[in-house]
Design a protein around this motif. Structure first.
Motif, short mmCIF file in Angstrom:
data_model
loop_
_atom_site.label_atom_id
_atom_site.label_comp_id
_atom_site.label_asym_id
_atom_site.label_seq_id
_atom_site.Cartn_x
_atom_site.Cartn_y
_atom_site.Cartn_z
N SER A 45 8.43 3.85 -4.00
CA SER A 45 8.28 3.10 -5.24
C SER A 45 8.72 1.66 -5.05
O SER A 45 9.81 1.41 -4.51
CB SER A 45 9.09 3.75 -6.37
N GLN A 73 8.36 -4.24 -9.41
CA GLN A 73 7.83 -5.60 -9.42
C GLN A 73 8.82 -6.62 -9.95
O GLN A 73 8.61 -7.82 -9.79
CB GLN A 73 6.54 -5.64 -10.26
N ASN A 78 7.49 -2.82 -14.32
CA ASN A 78 6.27 -2.40 -13.64
C ASN A 78 6.63 -1.87 -12.25
O ASN A 78 7.38 -2.51 -11.51
CB ASN A 78 5.30 -3.57 -13.52
N THR A 105 4.99 0.02 -8.69
CA THR A 105 3.88 0.47 -7.86
C THR A 105 4.35 1.66 -7.03
O THR A 105 5.34 1.56 -6.30
CB THR A 105 3.38 -0.64 -6.93
N HIS A 152 3.52 4.11 -4.07
CA HIS A 152 2.69 4.33 -2.88
C HIS A 152 2.88 5.77 -2.41
O HIS A 152 4.02 6.22 -2.21
CB HIS A 152 3.08 3.38 -1.74
N ASP A 200 -2.30 4.48 -4.25
CA ASP A 200 -1.39 3.62 -5.01
C ASP A 200 -1.59 3.84 -6.50
O ASP A 200 -2.72 3.99 -6.98
CB ASP A 200 -1.63 2.14 -4.69
N PHE A 201 -0.46 3.84 -7.24
CA PHE A 201 -0.50 4.01 -8.69
C PHE A 201 0.36 2.93 -9.34
O PHE A 201 1.50 2.70 -8.92
CB PHE A 201 0.01 5.40 -9.09
N GLU A 202 -0.18 2.27 -10.36
CA GLU A 202 0.56 1.25 -11.11
C GLU A 202 1.04 1.88 -12.41
O GLU A 202 0.24 2.39 -13.20
CB GLU A 202 -0.34 0.04 -11.40
N VAL A 203 2.34 1.86 -12.63
CA VAL A 203 2.91 2.45 -13.84
C VAL A 203 3.86 1.45 -14.51
O VAL A 203 4.39 0.54 -13.86
CB VAL A 203 3.68 3.76 -13.54
N GLU A 204 4.01 1.60 -15.81
CA GLU A 204 4.94 0.78 -16.58
C GLU A 204 5.95 1.70 -17.26
O GLU A 204 5.55 2.63 -17.98
CB GLU A 204 4.21 -0.06 -17.62
#
Length: 265
Positions: free
Chosen positions: A20, A23, A34, A36, A38, A104-108
């Motif tokens: 993880s 950001q 935020n 990312t 992996h 890859d996943f983008e999460v908030e």
């Protein structure tokens, strides 16, 4: 795919891995972060049921020194670090990842109010794990930096302007409170209006949806016992209690706290 590789993967050897990346270098309670995520494929094809993320903090709990031991002296206490889950997110990402593949996943994620500020002995971390059937779940741990939200930061700035310096910060166990712990800030007056009047000031805060609650304990003569403030708070015996609406400007909140302490001590 050989049975040997599948067997090794079930024990976590050659299994998928997760990493993880936050950001933002600094987190603030009540704000979003935020992340990312992996995911790296291992030596075999694997089915990932979902990704789980947990936000933890550490607090100190006192237990009898003889708990779990043969020592009969129950008057002595020992301090043990205990973990608490501040938030738990289960991300509904079910997928298959092959050998050498990367996803890859983008999460908030929203950082909860009352997440401890990471100064002194306070620690906060994010744990990310993959749920893989019939396999040891891989995980990644990231130590986080958490700073005060604006309202509390304004109060700290006002106390500093009055010559109060933070000497110690620690999360202590407490009973009868919304959380199993409180973060206790210990200040000492080095200059200013409280120098010579107090030996130290201890402060605890709790942020709700509509107000910030604050409790104070002033020691004029000698240093109190460690963890005493948390104990008093749990029994409802702390007398100095101030409530500030959350829409109060940060500078005004600091002024209110200083005036309250000046008038009540």
């Amino acid at each position: 795919m050989s049975l040997f590789k599948k067997t090794l993967a079930s024990f976590g050897i050659g299994s998928a891995k997760v990493d993880s990346i936050l950001q933002q270098e600094v987190l603030y309670p009540g704000q979003a972060v935020n992340v990312t995520v992996h995911v790296y494929g291992g030596s075999t094809v694997q089915e990932i049921d979902n990704i789980e993320m947990k936000l933890y903090c550490r607090y100190i709990k006192e237990i009898p020194a003889n708990q779990g031991r043969d020592d009969r002296n129950s008057n002595h206490m020992r301090r043990i670090p205990t973990s608490y889950t501040l938030a738990h997110w289960s991300l509904p990402y079910s997928f298959t990842i092959g050998p050498g593949e990367t996803r890859d996943f983008e999460v908030e994620l929203n950082v909860p109010w009352n997440t401890p500020v990471t100064i002194g002995d306070s620690k906060v971390w994010l744990d990310t794990g993959l749920n893989i059937a019939l396999s040891k779940d891989p995980s990644d741990t990231d130590i986080l930096t958490v700073r005060p939200e604006p309202l509390l930061d304004g109060i700290f700035a006002a106390l500093e302007e009055c010559g109060l310096r933070i000497r110690q910060v620690e999360c202590e166990a407490v009973d009868g409170f919304d959380l199993p712990f409180v973060q206790e800030f210990e200040f000492v007056p080095t200059t200013g209006p409280f120098h010579g009047r107090w030996r130290e000031l201890e402060m605890v805060s709790y942020r709700g949806d509509e107000q910030l609650q604050m409790w104070f304990e002033v020691d004029r003569h000698r240093k109190g016992a460690r963890g005493m403030m948390a104990s008093l708070l749990g029994r409802g015996k702390l007398k100095r209690h101030l409530t500030i609406p959350v829409d109060t400007p940060a500078k005004q909140a600091g002024k209110l706290v200083v005036e309250y302490l000046d008038n009540s001590s």
